[in-house]
Design a protein around this motif. Structure first.
Motif, PDB file in Angstrom:
ATOM      1  N   THR A  90       5.155  16.824   9.915  1.00  0.00           N
ATOM      2  CA  THR A  90       5.921  15.927   9.046  1.00  0.00           C
ATOM      3  C   THR A  90       7.116  15.268   9.735  1.00  0.00           C
ATOM      4  O   THR A  90       7.574  15.720  10.792  1.00  0.00           O
ATOM      5  CB  THR A  90       6.411  16.712   7.800  1.00  0.00           C
ATOM      6  N   LYS A  91       7.612  14.225   9.085  1.00  0.00           N
ATOM      7  CA  LYS A  91       8.926  13.657   9.435  1.00  0.00           C
ATOM      8  C   LYS A  91       9.845  13.726   8.218  1.00  0.00           C
ATOM      9  O   LYS A  91      10.849  13.029   8.160  1.00  0.00           O
ATOM     10  CB  LYS A  91       8.782  12.197   9.883  1.00  0.00           C
ATOM     11  N   THR A  92       9.447  14.545   7.232  1.00  0.00           N
ATOM     12  CA  THR A  92      10.270  14.719   6.033  1.00  0.00           C
ATOM     13  C   THR A  92      11.029  16.046   6.156  1.00  0.00           C
ATOM     14  O   THR A  92      10.878  16.764   7.144  1.00  0.00           O
ATOM     15  CB  THR A  92       9.399  14.802   4.757  1.00  0.00           C
ATOM     16  N   PHE A 131      -2.804   7.763   4.532  1.00  0.00           N
ATOM     17  CA  PHE A 131      -1.645   6.867   4.632  1.00  0.00           C
ATOM     18  C   PHE A 131      -0.342   7.577   4.262  1.00  0.00           C
ATOM     19  O   PHE A 131      -0.303   8.802   4.124  1.00  0.00           O
ATOM     20  CB  PHE A 131      -1.881   5.594   3.804  1.00  0.00           C
ATOM     21  N   CYS A 132       0.722   6.828   4.113  1.00  0.00           N
ATOM     22  CA  CYS A 132       2.044   7.436   4.088  1.00  0.00           C
ATOM     23  C   CYS A 132       3.010   6.465   3.418  1.00  0.00           C
ATOM     24  O   CYS A 132       2.867   5.249   3.571  1.00  0.00           O
ATOM     25  CB  CYS A 132       2.469   7.662   5.545  1.00  0.00           C
ATOM     26  N   ASN A 133       3.998   7.008   2.694  1.00  0.00           N
ATOM     27  CA  ASN A 133       4.976   6.089   2.102  1.00  0.00           C
ATOM     28  C   ASN A 133       6.258   5.981   2.923  1.00  0.00           C
ATOM     29  O   ASN A 133       7.200   5.309   2.521  1.00  0.00           O
ATOM     30  CB  ASN A 133       5.263   6.435   0.633  1.00  0.00           C
ATOM     31  N   MET A 134       6.291   6.625   4.088  1.00  0.00           N
ATOM     32  CA  MET A 134       7.341   6.292   5.059  1.00  0.00           C
ATOM     33  C   MET A 134       6.805   5.129   5.894  1.00  0.00           C
ATOM     34  O   MET A 134       5.658   4.716   5.715  1.00  0.00           O
ATOM     35  CB  MET A 134       7.669   7.514   5.922  1.00  0.00           C
ATOM     36  N   ASP A 135       7.616   4.609   6.804  1.00  0.00           N
ATOM     37  CA  ASP A 135       7.204   3.341   7.434  1.00  0.00           C
ATOM     38  C   ASP A 135       7.671   3.278   8.885  1.00  0.00           C
ATOM     39  O   ASP A 135       8.747   2.754   9.184  1.00  0.00           O
ATOM     40  CB  ASP A 135       7.818   2.185   6.623  1.00  0.00           C
ATOM     41  N   CYS A 136       6.828   3.795   9.775  1.00  0.00           N
ATOM     42  CA  CYS A 136       7.164   3.754  11.209  1.00  0.00           C
ATOM     43  C   CYS A 136       6.498   2.532  11.844  1.00  0.00           C
ATOM     44  O   CYS A 136       5.311   2.280  11.597  1.00  0.00           O
ATOM     45  CB  CYS A 136       6.675   5.015  11.911  1.00  0.00           C
ATOM     46  N   SER A 137       7.248   1.844  12.671  1.00  0.00           N
ATOM     47  CA  SER A 137       6.710   0.616  13.278  1.00  0.00           C
ATOM     48  C   SER A 137       5.431   0.899  14.058  1.00  0.00           C
ATOM     49  O   SER A 137       4.484   0.136  14.027  1.00  0.00           O
ATOM     50  CB  SER A 137       7.752  -0.007  14.207  1.00  0.00           C
ATOM     51  N   TYR A 138       5.404   2.013  14.769  1.00  0.00           N
ATOM     52  CA  TYR A 138       4.296   2.311  15.681  1.00  0.00           C
ATOM     53  C   TYR A 138       3.112   2.992  14.988  1.00  0.00           C
ATOM     54  O   TYR A 138       2.145   3.358  15.657  1.00  0.00           O
ATOM     55  CB  TYR A 138       4.796   3.217  16.822  1.00  0.00           C
ATOM     56  N   CYS A 139       3.195   3.200  13.677  1.00  0.00           N
ATOM     57  CA  CYS A 139       2.178   3.996  12.977  1.00  0.00           C
ATOM     58  C   CYS A 139       0.793   3.378  13.108  1.00  0.00           C
ATOM     59  O   CYS A 139       0.538   2.266  12.634  1.00  0.00           O
ATOM     60  CB  CYS A 139       2.542   4.144  11.506  1.00  0.00           C
ATOM     61  N   ILE A 140      -0.099   4.136  13.681  1.00  0.00           N
ATOM     62  CA  ILE A 140      -1.462   3.643  13.909  1.00  0.00           C
ATOM     63  C   ILE A 140      -2.228   3.455  12.598  1.00  0.00           C
ATOM     64  O   ILE A 140      -3.163   2.663  12.522  1.00  0.00           O
ATOM     65  CB  ILE A 140      -2.202   4.603  14.860  1.00  0.00           C
ATOM     66  N   LEU A 141      -1.788   4.157  11.552  1.00  0.00           N
ATOM     67  CA  LEU A 141      -2.512   4.060  10.278  1.00  0.00           C
ATOM     68  C   LEU A 141      -2.444   2.655   9.688  1.00  0.00           C
ATOM     69  O   LEU A 141      -3.289   2.258   8.894  1.00  0.00           O
ATOM     70  CB  LEU A 141      -1.949   5.074   9.273  1.00  0.00           C
ATOM     71  N   GLN A 142      -1.440   1.884  10.107  1.00  0.00           N
ATOM     72  CA  GLN A 142      -1.340   0.496   9.626  1.00  0.00           C
ATOM     73  C   GLN A 142      -2.553  -0.324  10.056  1.00  0.00           C
ATOM     74  O   GLN A 142      -2.973  -1.252   9.377  1.00  0.00           O
ATOM     75  CB  GLN A 142      -0.106  -0.191  10.215  1.00  0.00           C
ATOM     76  N   TYR A 173      -4.275  11.793   9.139  1.00  0.00           N
ATOM     77  CA  TYR A 173      -4.394  10.501   8.439  1.00  0.00           C
ATOM     78  C   TYR A 173      -3.274  10.287   7.428  1.00  0.00           C
ATOM     79  O   TYR A 173      -3.292   9.331   6.654  1.00  0.00           O
ATOM     80  CB  TYR A 173      -5.747  10.407   7.729  1.00  0.00           C
ATOM     81  N   THR A 174      -2.333  11.205   7.393  1.00  0.00           N
ATOM     82  CA  THR A 174      -1.198  11.103   6.474  1.00  0.00           C
ATOM     83  C   THR A 174      -0.098  12.002   7.022  1.00  0.00           C
ATOM     84  O   THR A 174      -0.319  12.733   7.981  1.00  0.00           O
ATOM     85  CB  THR A 174      -1.614  11.551   5.054  1.00  0.00           C
ATOM     86  N   ASP A 175       1.088  11.952   6.437  1.00  0.00           N
ATOM     87  CA  ASP A 175       2.119  12.946   6.750  1.00  0.00           C
ATOM     88  C   ASP A 175       1.868  14.140   5.827  1.00  0.00           C
ATOM     89  O   ASP A 175       1.727  13.968   4.611  1.00  0.00           O
ATOM     90  CB  ASP A 175       3.509  12.345   6.490  1.00  0.00           C
ATOM     91  N   SER A 176       1.816  15.340   6.410  1.00  0.00           N
ATOM     92  CA  SER A 176       1.430  16.517   5.613  1.00  0.00           C
ATOM     93  C   SER A 176       2.342  16.775   4.420  1.00  0.00           C
ATOM     94  O   SER A 176       1.895  17.284   3.394  1.00  0.00           O
ATOM     95  CB  SER A 176       1.446  17.777   6.487  1.00  0.00           C
ATOM     96  N   ALA A 211       0.828  -1.211   0.000  1.00  0.00           N
ATOM     97  CA  ALA A 211       0.000   0.000   0.000  1.00  0.00           C
ATOM     98  C   ALA A 211       0.862   1.261   0.000  1.00  0.00           C
ATOM     99  O   ALA A 211       0.458   2.303  -0.529  1.00  0.00           O
ATOM    100  CB  ALA A 211      -0.928  -0.003   1.214  1.00  0.00           C
ATOM    101  N   LYS A 212       2.048   1.165   0.578  1.00  0.00           N
ATOM    102  CA  LYS A 212       2.931   2.329   0.631  1.00  0.00           C
ATOM    103  C   LYS A 212       3.542   2.647  -0.731  1.00  0.00           C
ATOM    104  O   LYS A 212       4.064   3.723  -0.953  1.00  0.00           O
ATOM    105  CB  LYS A 212       4.039   2.096   1.671  1.00  0.00           C
ATOM    106  N   GLN A 213       3.493   1.659  -1.632  1.00  0.00           N
ATOM    107  CA  GLN A 213       4.057   1.859  -2.975  1.00  0.00           C
ATOM    108  C   GLN A 213       2.975   2.034  -4.020  1.00  0.00           C
ATOM    109  O   GLN A 213       3.249   2.022  -5.211  1.00  0.00           O
ATOM    110  CB  GLN A 213       4.900   0.637  -3.359  1.00  0.00           C
TER     111      GLN A 213
HETATM  112  S1  SF4 Z   1       3.825   7.647  11.838  1.00  0.00           S
HETATM  113 FE1  SF4 Z   1       3.623   9.365  10.411  1.00  0.00          FE
HETATM  114  S2  SF4 Z   1       5.541   9.375   9.227  1.00  0.00           S
HETATM  115 FE2  SF4 Z   1       5.390   7.382  10.225  1.00  0.00          FE
HETATM  116  S3  SF4 Z   1       4.429   6.055   8.681  1.00  0.00           S
HETATM  117 FE3  SF4 Z   1       2.781   6.870   9.993  1.00  0.00          FE
HETATM  118  S4  SF4 Z   1       2.062   8.720   8.945  1.00  0.00           S
HETATM  119 FE4  SF4 Z   1       4.045   8.176   8.073  1.00  0.00          FE
END
Ligand code: SF4
Length: 368
Positions: A169-171, A88-99, A137-140, A52-54
């Motif tokens: 953001t984290k970008t 959603f987001c194309n970065m990948d944090c382990s703790y991301c609740i959006l998963q 719901y996404t990274d801005s 989904a991230k791709q």
């Molecule tokens: S926590 Fe934020 S930066 Fe990380 S994957 Fe989720 S939306 Fe992206």
């Protein structure tokens, strides 16, 4: 992660906004009738979340463009307003609740800058202050590299006086925003963590130094800033690591440029644990002293949260005694023990945040 596949809702009209997006992702989009095609494509894979991230789906927002932040009735809420521009987001944090939040998650871009402009116009005409963000719901700013959206929002918010836009953001994707005459109405905010957590749990995000360098560049262009320590993760030696991050913030930017800092500790729905165990084999963040909170999320045992919060707050206050620091989703006991007060009246935390935004971002003070 690089976007490999693009789907587009066949009903979307051809616009400059969409042509721009497609030219940036450099992939011929497949026209589809329904999101079900995207679901099927993603769900065929062993790891649908990574797929989904791709996979980008360009569509329109079929629900409300502007929403109240869901918050929870059990923990203090900050009365934030969400501008729903994508998921959603194309970065990948382990703790991301959006998963665990979407079934399956889909990286969606909601086309229609005009629709957003119309929705915002109604908010801009109100005799009330709003703090509005796109980062729920996404990274801005993942969208800054490929779309006109962040630039459009900064320009749009610059023309009014009762709303502040927070791009979280984290970008380090701020290049197209720097030359804009933003009129102080956009806060660029970074979620921060220790280098150890960034390296081990936040795949594809910018390094701590890079985020702070970007904040410094934004400050030089007059942008107001905010920082979010959420989720704080407890591990041996974390207190000193978090203090080093705080020191670095104030080495990079002036305290007068920071509108607020939020703090919150790692919490997770039980089903997220299984996702983390499957997708982040080396992650140990779910193993610790957790208890089930009132909102059915696992949280660190309260005395551990309070101990870390106190250290972090007193460290921030050493550098910036007047800076507004608040908790995201904490209860009365935690507020009182760590901050010495509790915003118990409905809307009180929101009001405090409005005050900070009004002062630093030039919002209409008569609306406080
Ligand atoms: S926590 Fe934020 S930066 Fe990380 S994957 Fe989720 S939306 Fe992206």
């Amino acid at each position: 992660m690089k976007i490999e596949t693009v789907f587009i809702d066949e009903a979307l009209p051809k616009t400059y906004e969409i042509d721009y997006l497609i030219s940036k992702v450099k992939s011929d989009p497949q026209k589809i009738k329904s999101i079900k095609t995207v679901y099927d494509f993603i769900n065929e894979c062993d790891d649908p979340i990574s797929k989904a991230k791709q996979t980008l789906y360009i569509t329109e927002n079929k629900g409300a463009v502007i929403r109240e932040c869901p918050g929870t009735s059990f923990y203090t809420c900050c009365d934030y307003t969400i501008l729903h521009t994508g998921t959603f987001c194309n970065m990948d944090c382990s703790y991301c609740i959006l998963q665990a939040y979407f079934h399956p998650p889909v990286l969606q871009y909601f086309a229609g800058l005009n629709t957003i402009a119309q929705s915002l116009k109604k908010i801009f005409n109100q005799q009330k202050l709003f703090r509005i963000g796109t980062g729920e719901y996404t990274d801005s700013l993942i969208w800054e590299k490929i779309s006109l959206l962040p630039k459009f929002l900064v320009e749009t918010f610059a023309k009014q006086n009762n709303c502040v836009l927070e791009l979280k953001t984290k970008t380090i994707n701020i290049e197209s925003l720097l030359p804009i005459d933003h009129n102080g109405k956009t806060i660029l905010s970074w979620s921060l963590n220790t280098p150890g957590i960034i390296n081990s749990q936040e795949r594809g995000t910018a390094s701590l130094r890079a985020r702070l360098d970007a904040a410094k560049r934004a400050e030089e262009k007059g942008f107001r800033l905010a920082f979010h320590f959420d989720p704080l993760i407890i591990y041996p030696g974390c207190e000193n690591q978090y203090k080093k991050v705080i020191k670095l913030i104030f080495q990079h930017v002036r305290k007068e440029s920071i509108v607020w800092i939020s703090i919150g500790s790692f919490r997770f729905m039980p089903k997220l644990k299984q996702i983390i165990e499957n997708r982040f084999k080396n992650s140990t963040i779910c193993y610790g002293e957790f208890i089930l909170g009132l909102d059915n999320k696992m949280r660190y045992f309260k005395p551990l949260r309070i101990k870390l919060y106190k250290e972090i707050i007193s460290c921030i206050k050493e550098y910036a005694p007047d800076l507004f620091v608040y908790f995201c989703m904490e209860d009365e006991e935690v507020w009182k023990k760590c901050m010495g007060f509790f915003p118990n009246e409905e809307g009180e935390l929101g009001h405090l945040l409005d005050r900070s935004a009004a002062k630093l971002c030039g919002l209409n003070p008569n609306l406080l």
